[in-house]
Design an enzyme around this catalytic site. Sequence first.
Site, PDB file in Angstrom:
ATOM      1  N   LYS A 178     121.439 135.590  91.239  1.00 48.92           N
ATOM      2  CA  LYS A 178     121.205 136.139  89.826  1.00 48.92           C
ATOM      3  C   LYS A 178     119.899 136.100  89.520  1.00 48.92           C
ATOM      4  CE  LYS A 178     121.149 135.201  85.661  1.00 48.92           C
ATOM      5  NZ  LYS A 178     120.107 135.850  84.903  1.00 48.92           N
ATOM      6  N   GLY A 230     114.854 126.861  87.995  1.00 51.07           N
ATOM      7  CA  GLY A 230     114.670 127.176  86.500  1.00 51.07           C
ATOM      8  C   GLY A 230     114.058 125.837  85.697  1.00 51.07           C
ATOM      9  N   SER A 231     114.268 126.098  84.620  1.00 53.05           N
ATOM     10  CA  SER A 231     113.803 124.860  83.628  1.00 53.05           C
ATOM     11  C   SER A 231     114.582 123.494  83.629  1.00 53.05           C
ATOM     12  CB  SER A 231     113.558 125.513  81.970  1.00 53.05           C
ATOM     13  OG  SER A 231     115.220 125.779  81.592  1.00 53.05           O
ATOM     14  N   GLY A 235     118.628 123.468  83.575  1.00 48.84           N
ATOM     15  CA  GLY A 235     119.364 122.665  85.046  1.00 48.84           C
ATOM     16  C   GLY A 235     120.309 121.663  84.449  1.00 48.84           C
ATOM     17  N   GLU A 253     115.891 123.026  91.317  1.00 43.88           N
ATOM     18  CA  GLU A 253     114.556 123.080  91.308  1.00 43.88           C
ATOM     19  C   GLU A 253     113.826 122.944  90.142  1.00 43.88           C
ATOM     20  OE1 GLU A 253     112.128 122.732  94.124  1.00 43.88           O
ATOM     21  OE2 GLU A 253     113.706 121.920  95.586  1.00 43.88           O
ATOM     22  N   CYS A 288     105.829 125.971  88.379  1.00 41.58           N
ATOM     23  CA  CYS A 288     106.165 124.678  88.275  1.00 41.58           C
ATOM     24  C   CYS A 288     105.728 123.733  88.926  1.00 41.58           C
ATOM     25  CB  CYS A 288     107.837 124.799  89.048  1.00 41.58           C
ATOM     26  SG  CYS A 288     107.502 125.156  90.970  1.00 41.58           S
ATOM     27  N   GLU A 389     106.452 120.241  79.450  1.00 40.83           N
ATOM     28  CA  GLU A 389     106.092 121.486  79.944  1.00 40.83           C
ATOM     29  C   GLU A 389     106.059 122.789  79.242  1.00 40.83           C
ATOM     30  OE1 GLU A 389     108.829 123.942  82.438  1.00 40.83           O
ATOM     31  OE2 GLU A 389     107.605 123.665  84.167  1.00 40.83           O
TER      32      GLU A 389
HETATM   33  P1  NAD Z   1     115.089 129.299  82.661  1.00 42.62           P
HETATM   34  O1  NAD Z   1     115.689 128.023  83.045  1.00 42.62           O
HETATM   35  O2  NAD Z   1     115.044 129.945  81.201  1.00 42.62           O
HETATM   36  O3  NAD Z   1     116.067 130.374  83.693  1.00 42.62           O
HETATM   37  C1  NAD Z   1     116.114 130.329  84.868  1.00 42.62           C
HETATM   38  C2  NAD Z   1     117.320 131.293  85.317  1.00 42.62           C
HETATM   39  O4  NAD Z   1     118.597 130.772  84.765  1.00 42.62           O
HETATM   40  C3  NAD Z   1     117.331 132.628  84.740  1.00 42.62           C
HETATM   41  O5  NAD Z   1     117.878 133.578  85.759  1.00 42.62           O
HETATM   42  C4  NAD Z   1     118.396 132.668  83.789  1.00 42.62           C
HETATM   43  O6  NAD Z   1     119.049 133.843  83.450  1.00 42.62           O
HETATM   44  C5  NAD Z   1     119.156 131.513  83.994  1.00 42.62           C
HETATM   45  N1  NAD Z   1     120.008 130.874  83.154  1.00 42.62           N
HETATM   46  C6  NAD Z   1     119.605 130.601  81.929  1.00 42.62           C
HETATM   47  N2  NAD Z   1     120.593 129.987  81.075  1.00 42.62           N
HETATM   48  C7  NAD Z   1     121.560 129.841  82.210  1.00 42.62           C
HETATM   49  C8  NAD Z   1     122.810 129.125  82.091  1.00 42.62           C
HETATM   50  N3  NAD Z   1     123.322 128.636  80.559  1.00 42.62           N
HETATM   51  N4  NAD Z   1     123.848 129.490  82.999  1.00 42.62           N
HETATM   52  C9  NAD Z   1     123.359 129.588  84.167  1.00 42.62           C
HETATM   53  N5  NAD Z   1     122.188 130.168  84.354  1.00 42.62           N
HETATM   54  C10 NAD Z   1     121.209 130.570  83.319  1.00 42.62           C
HETATM   55  O7  NAD Z   1     113.722 129.335  83.522  1.00 42.62           O
HETATM   56  P2  NAD Z   1     112.688 130.535  83.524  1.00 42.62           P
HETATM   57  O8  NAD Z   1     111.959 130.409  82.171  1.00 42.62           O
HETATM   58  O9  NAD Z   1     113.076 131.745  84.023  1.00 42.62           O
HETATM   59  O10 NAD Z   1     111.594 129.843  84.459  1.00 42.62           O
HETATM   60  C11 NAD Z   1     110.714 128.957  83.964  1.00 42.62           C
HETATM   61  C12 NAD Z   1     111.031 127.399  84.316  1.00 42.62           C
HETATM   62  O11 NAD Z   1     111.287 127.394  85.973  1.00 42.62           O
HETATM   63  C13 NAD Z   1     109.993 126.521  84.338  1.00 42.62           C
HETATM   64  O12 NAD Z   1     110.627 125.232  83.657  1.00 42.62           O
HETATM   65  C14 NAD Z   1     109.565 126.214  85.880  1.00 42.62           C
HETATM   66  O13 NAD Z   1     108.816 125.001  85.925  1.00 42.62           O
HETATM   67  C15 NAD Z   1     110.656 126.329  86.495  1.00 42.62           C
HETATM   68  N6  NAD Z   1     110.446 126.755  88.077  1.00 42.62           N
HETATM   69  C16 NAD Z   1     110.751 125.457  88.901  1.00 42.62           C
HETATM   70  C17 NAD Z   1     110.586 125.760  90.120  1.00 42.62           C
HETATM   71  C18 NAD Z   1     110.708 124.642  91.409  1.00 42.62           C
HETATM   72  O14 NAD Z   1     110.690 125.155  92.650  1.00 42.62           O
HETATM   73  N7  NAD Z   1     110.859 123.352  90.727  1.00 42.62           N
HETATM   74  C19 NAD Z   1     110.018 126.826  90.682  1.00 42.62           C
HETATM   75  C20 NAD Z   1     109.810 128.103  89.721  1.00 42.62           C
HETATM   76  C21 NAD Z   1     109.881 127.939  88.404  1.00 42.62           C
END
Ligand code: NAD
Length: 486
Positions: A178, A230-231, A235, A253, A288, A389
Site C-alpha cells: 500500500k 511512516g510516522s 505507527g 520504521e 526519517c 519531528e
Molecule cells: P504517514 O504515517 O502519514 O503515512 C505512511 C503510510 O501509512 C501511507 O501509505 C499512509 O497511507 C498509511 N497510513 C496512514 N494512516 C494509516 C492507518 N490508519 N492505517 C494504515 N495505514 C495508514 O507518513 P508519511 O507522511 O507518508 O511519511 C513521513 C513519515 O515517515 C515521517 O514520520 C518519517 O520519519 C517516516 N519515515 C520513516 C522511515 C524509516 O525508515 N524509519 C523512512 C521513511 C519515512
Amino acid sequence: MAVDAGIKTLPMLVGGAFKEARSGQTIDTYNPATGEVCARFPRGEAGDVDDAVQAAKRAFATWQHTAPAERAACLRKLADLILEHADELAMCDVTENGSPIREMRGDAHKAVGTLRYFAGLALQLRGDTIPGAPGRLNYTLMQPFGVVGRIVPFNHPLMFAAGKAAAPLVAGNTIVIKPSEHTSTSALKLAELFDEAFPPGVVNVVTGLGSEAGDALVTHPDVRRVAFTGSAEIGRTIQARAASVAVKTVTLELGGKNPIVIFPDADVEKAIDGAMRGMAFTWQGQSCGSTSRLIVHRSLHEELVSRLGEQMDGLRSGMPAEESTDTGAIVHRGQFDKVMRYLEIGREEGARVVAGGGPPEDEALAGGLFVRPTLFDDVAPDSRLAQEEIFGPVLAAMPFDSYDEALSIANGVSLGLTASVYTGDLSLTHRFARDIEAGYVWVNDSQKHFPGCAYGGWKDSGVGTEEGIEELYSYARLKNVNVLYD
Ligand code: NAD
C-alpha cells in the site's frame, strides 16, 4: 486546483490483473512544484484489499515451496527491469513527490541494490540443530508467515515500494503493498514490472487512503505480518489496530528527531559537510534519518552556525526536474502547511532565524510548495521546535558545555532513530555510541546507510530493523522440531 478530466486512471495490481477500485472511486495527486494535477489512481477500500489478500493467499500455496534460488531469480529480474525503466520511474517521483531528479534517479539504483542484496541472501535463511537431549534430534525451521501487508510512506516512493518488497518475498511470503496516497504513481508503474517478474498474486499493489485501504490491510484477519514505514503517530495506531483483531507481528520504521553532536575537537569542515548532508535538503529535509538537531560545543557554536547558514543560503531552490536544482518542493499541501506552522512556532518560542525562514522569493516558484532551507539558532532543548519531528528543511541549533549536557539534550526526545557524532577522540566516540539512545549511529559521517547494515529505530522510532539479514529473518517464523529417535 482544477481536476483534469482527461487524465487516465492508473490501475492497481491484484492477483495478476490490473484493476480499478470496486467502488470506481479515484484519488488525484498534484505536482507540488506547480499545483497541477499529475496522476489519478484507484481509491481502494476494504473489498479491494480483501481481493488482494485472497489472491496473495492463493499464490502463497505455491510461492512458499518455490526454491529460494528461483525466488531470488525473480527479484533479480525485477532489479533488471527497474534499471531499464529507471528514468521513467524516477520522473514519476520527481513529478509527484517534488524531490530533485538527481536524487530520485539515485533512488531507483538504491532499490536495485536492495533487491540484489536480498536475492543474494536467499540461501541464508537458516535454522539450527540443537543438542537438546540424548536420543533426540532438535532443529529449527524458518518458515514464511503467508501474506505480508507492506505500507510505505511518500518520501522515497519507488525505492520503498520496490526495496521493501525484497525481504518478505525472498523469505517465501506473498505481499500486498500500500503506497502513500500522495505518491502512488511509481508504485503503480512498478506494478507492471512486478507482474513481469513474479507469478500472479505473489505481489499485489493496492492504492487508497491510509484510513481506508491501509487500515483494512492492517486489520485483515489473514494478514499476520504487517510492516509499516511512516510516522510515529500512525505507527502507534497500527499497533493498536492490528492488536484489535489478532496477535500479529508488526514491525515499524518510524520518524526521527535526530541529533548531530559536534565536540570541540571535531574537524569543522567535515562537521559542516555532515550537518548539510545530514539534513537531506535534497529531499527538502523529508528524511526519517535527517539530523535536524544541531548540538554544538559552545567553543565552535558561533562559527559553525554562521558558516552553515551561509551554505544553506547557497542552496538553489528550483524545479525538481532541473538537474541544477539542489532542493525542490514539499510533497503536498498538508505537509507544507505543517512546515510553515513550525516556522511560526520557532519564532514564537524565541528562536533566531539564521537562514531561510519561509518560501523562496523567486517568482518562478510562486505556484509551488517551496520552503527555503531554514536554520534556527538559540533553540531551547525542551521547545517544540527541538522536540517534534517536522519532516521539512528545518534545522534547530543549540549549544552545550559538557559531555553530560550534550548527551542529555541528544537523548531528551521521545524518538531515537539515528544520531551523528563528530570528534577525533576515540574513547569519546565509543562512549557516545554506547550512551546514545538511537538505533543507528554515525561517527564523523551522516545520512548514508547501506544494504547489509541493519537500520531501525529505538524508542518511538520503531520496532525491528531493516536493510540487513535481520530483516530477512523478521519475515520468517521459527518452528522447533523435536525428534525422539532412540
Ligand atoms: P504517514 O504515517 O502519514 O503515512 C505512511 C503510510 O501509512 C501511507 O501509505 C499512509 O497511507 C498509511 N497510513 C496512514 N494512516 C494509516 C492507518 N490508519 N492505517 C494504515 N495505514 C495508514 O507518513 P508519511 O507522511 O507518508 O511519511 C513521513 C513519515 O515517515 C515521517 O514520520 C518519517 O520519519 C517516516 N519515515 C520513516 C522511515 C524509516 O525508515 N524509519 C523512512 C521513511 C519515512
